[in-house]
Design a protein around this motif. Structure first.
Motif, PDB file in Angstrom:
ATOM      1  N   PHE A  44       0.867  -1.180   0.000  1.00  0.00           N
ATOM      2  CA  PHE A  44       0.000   0.000   0.000  1.00  0.00           C
ATOM      3  C   PHE A  44       0.903   1.230   0.000  1.00  0.00           C
ATOM      4  O   PHE A  44       1.636   1.460   0.962  1.00  0.00           O
ATOM      5  CB  PHE A  44      -0.894   0.015   1.245  1.00  0.00           C
ATOM      6  CG  PHE A  44      -1.833  -1.156   1.325  1.00  0.00           C
ATOM      7  CD1 PHE A  44      -3.117  -1.060   0.816  1.00  0.00           C
ATOM      8  CD2 PHE A  44      -1.441  -2.348   1.913  1.00  0.00           C
ATOM      9  CE1 PHE A  44      -3.993  -2.138   0.893  1.00  0.00           C
ATOM     10  CE2 PHE A  44      -2.307  -3.423   1.998  1.00  0.00           C
ATOM     11  CZ  PHE A  44      -3.588  -3.319   1.482  1.00  0.00           C
ATOM     12  N   TYR A  45       0.841   1.997  -1.075  1.00  0.00           N
ATOM     13  CA  TYR A  45       1.671   3.200  -1.201  1.00  0.00           C
ATOM     14  C   TYR A  45       0.787   4.433  -1.073  1.00  0.00           C
ATOM     15  O   TYR A  45       0.072   4.786  -1.996  1.00  0.00           O
ATOM     16  CB  TYR A  45       2.354   3.248  -2.571  1.00  0.00           C
ATOM     17  CG  TYR A  45       3.352   2.174  -2.835  1.00  0.00           C
ATOM     18  CD1 TYR A  45       4.712   2.406  -2.652  1.00  0.00           C
ATOM     19  CD2 TYR A  45       2.955   0.930  -3.300  1.00  0.00           C
ATOM     20  CE1 TYR A  45       5.645   1.425  -2.922  1.00  0.00           C
ATOM     21  CE2 TYR A  45       3.884  -0.062  -3.570  1.00  0.00           C
ATOM     22  CZ  TYR A  45       5.221   0.197  -3.382  1.00  0.00           C
ATOM     23  OH  TYR A  45       6.136  -0.782  -3.648  1.00  0.00           O
ATOM     24  N   LYS A  46       0.853   5.068   0.074  1.00  0.00           N
ATOM     25  CA  LYS A  46       0.160   6.338   0.238  1.00  0.00           C
ATOM     26  C   LYS A  46       1.083   7.448  -0.280  1.00  0.00           C
ATOM     27  O   LYS A  46       2.185   7.170  -0.747  1.00  0.00           O
ATOM     28  CB  LYS A  46      -0.195   6.539   1.709  1.00  0.00           C
ATOM     29  CG  LYS A  46      -1.158   5.469   2.233  1.00  0.00           C
ATOM     30  CD  LYS A  46      -1.512   5.708   3.674  1.00  0.00           C
ATOM     31  CE  LYS A  46      -2.351   4.592   4.248  1.00  0.00           C
ATOM     32  NZ  LYS A  46      -3.614   4.372   3.617  1.00  0.00           N
ATOM     33  N   GLN A  47       0.645   8.661  -0.202  1.00  0.00           N
ATOM     34  CA  GLN A  47       1.432   9.775  -0.721  1.00  0.00           C
ATOM     35  C   GLN A  47       2.844   9.788  -0.116  1.00  0.00           C
ATOM     36  O   GLN A  47       3.013   9.583   1.084  1.00  0.00           O
ATOM     37  CB  GLN A  47       0.739  11.103  -0.431  1.00  0.00           C
ATOM     38  CG  GLN A  47       1.373  12.270  -1.152  1.00  0.00           C
ATOM     39  CD  GLN A  47       0.492  13.507  -1.130  1.00  0.00           C
ATOM     40  OE1 GLN A  47      -0.524  13.572  -0.455  1.00  0.00           O
ATOM     41  NE2 GLN A  47       0.890  14.499  -1.907  1.00  0.00           N
ATOM     42  N   ASP A  48       3.827   9.995  -0.979  1.00  0.00           N
ATOM     43  CA  ASP A  48       5.262  10.069  -0.653  1.00  0.00           C
ATOM     44  C   ASP A  48       5.894   8.733  -0.271  1.00  0.00           C
ATOM     45  O   ASP A  48       7.058   8.688   0.123  1.00  0.00           O
ATOM     46  CB  ASP A  48       5.540  11.113   0.454  1.00  0.00           C
ATOM     47  CG  ASP A  48       5.212  12.522  -0.015  1.00  0.00           C
ATOM     48  OD1 ASP A  48       5.438  12.825  -1.208  1.00  0.00           O
ATOM     49  OD2 ASP A  48       4.707  13.313   0.807  1.00  0.00           O
ATOM     50  N   MET A  49       5.172   7.639  -0.376  1.00  0.00           N
ATOM     51  CA  MET A  49       5.761   6.322  -0.085  1.00  0.00           C
ATOM     52  C   MET A  49       6.465   5.778  -1.319  1.00  0.00           C
ATOM     53  O   MET A  49       6.061   6.041  -2.445  1.00  0.00           O
ATOM     54  CB  MET A  49       4.698   5.344   0.408  1.00  0.00           C
ATOM     55  CG  MET A  49       4.164   5.694   1.764  1.00  0.00           C
ATOM     56  SD  MET A  49       3.031   4.428   2.369  1.00  0.00           S
ATOM     57  CE  MET A  49       2.753   5.028   4.018  1.00  0.00           C
TER      58      MET A  49
END
Length: 189
Positions: free
Chosen positions: A99-104
């Motif tokens: 799971f890539y949220k913002q800035d990940m």
């Protein structure tokens, strides 16, 4: 389609079975979100991957269509890339959800102890962090030679599958959007 980037075969294919696979994943997404998401690496992506135990979310959540499609395509990929006429029997031995949220993002890495690795994109805008393959020729990758490109950047797309040799260094660029990207990574033996 198999691309010979750096003279190394990397498959990317938009799956015909996408709708069925998407429904399978959608049905288990609430359970996946209850998993103990962590960050076992030095980057900041949230994942179900664990170093201490073998995680196989494709089997755990009974993602049968994804499993069958990946194993079939991976077998054909190995036949084509090794120039063998015999059917390669490969099996997913571990898989995990990212799971890539913002800035990940994810730093450069390889996948040890397997033949083929891959990723399937469940949710992406296509602008939320490219998959980047690094040229294994260190002279090119380090800028000491101009013969060849140092890396190849690939846009994610919902329903797209990538397969590549497990030893091929790759990374995921930061998600610069507010929308979460979800992918399933796996290794085959």
């Amino acid at each position: 389609m198999i691309n010979n980037w750096f003279s190394i075969p990397v498959l990317h294919q938009d799956l015909l079975e996408k709708d069925e696979i998407q429904k399978e994943i959608e049905s288990v997404l609430p359970l996946l979100r209850k998993e103990n998401l962590a960050n076992p690496w030095q980057d900041n992506v949230l994942t179900t991957f664990k170093f201490t135990t073998v995680v196989n979310d494709i089997y755990k959540y009974n993602l049968v269509t994804l499993k069958n499609v990946v194993e079939t395509i991976a077998g054909k990929y190995l036949i084509e890339t090794t120039r063998s006429s015999e059917v390669e029997r490969v099996k997913i031995y571990n898989s995990w959800i990212n799971f890539y949220k913002q800035d990940m993002f994810q730093f450069d890495h390889i996948h040890q102890f397997s033949k083929v690795s891959g990723v399937y994109y469940y949710q992406t805008s296509g602008e939320d962090g490219n998959l980047v393959f690094v040229n294994p020729n260190t002279y090119v990758a380090d800028g000491l030679s101009n013969i060849g490109v140092p890396e190849v950047s690939c846009k994610p797309k919902v329903g797209r599958l990538f397969l590549f040799p497990s030893w091929l260094r790759h990374r995921v660029m930061p998600n610069k959007t507010p929308r979460e990207r979800i992918s399933i990574s796996f290794n085959l033996k």
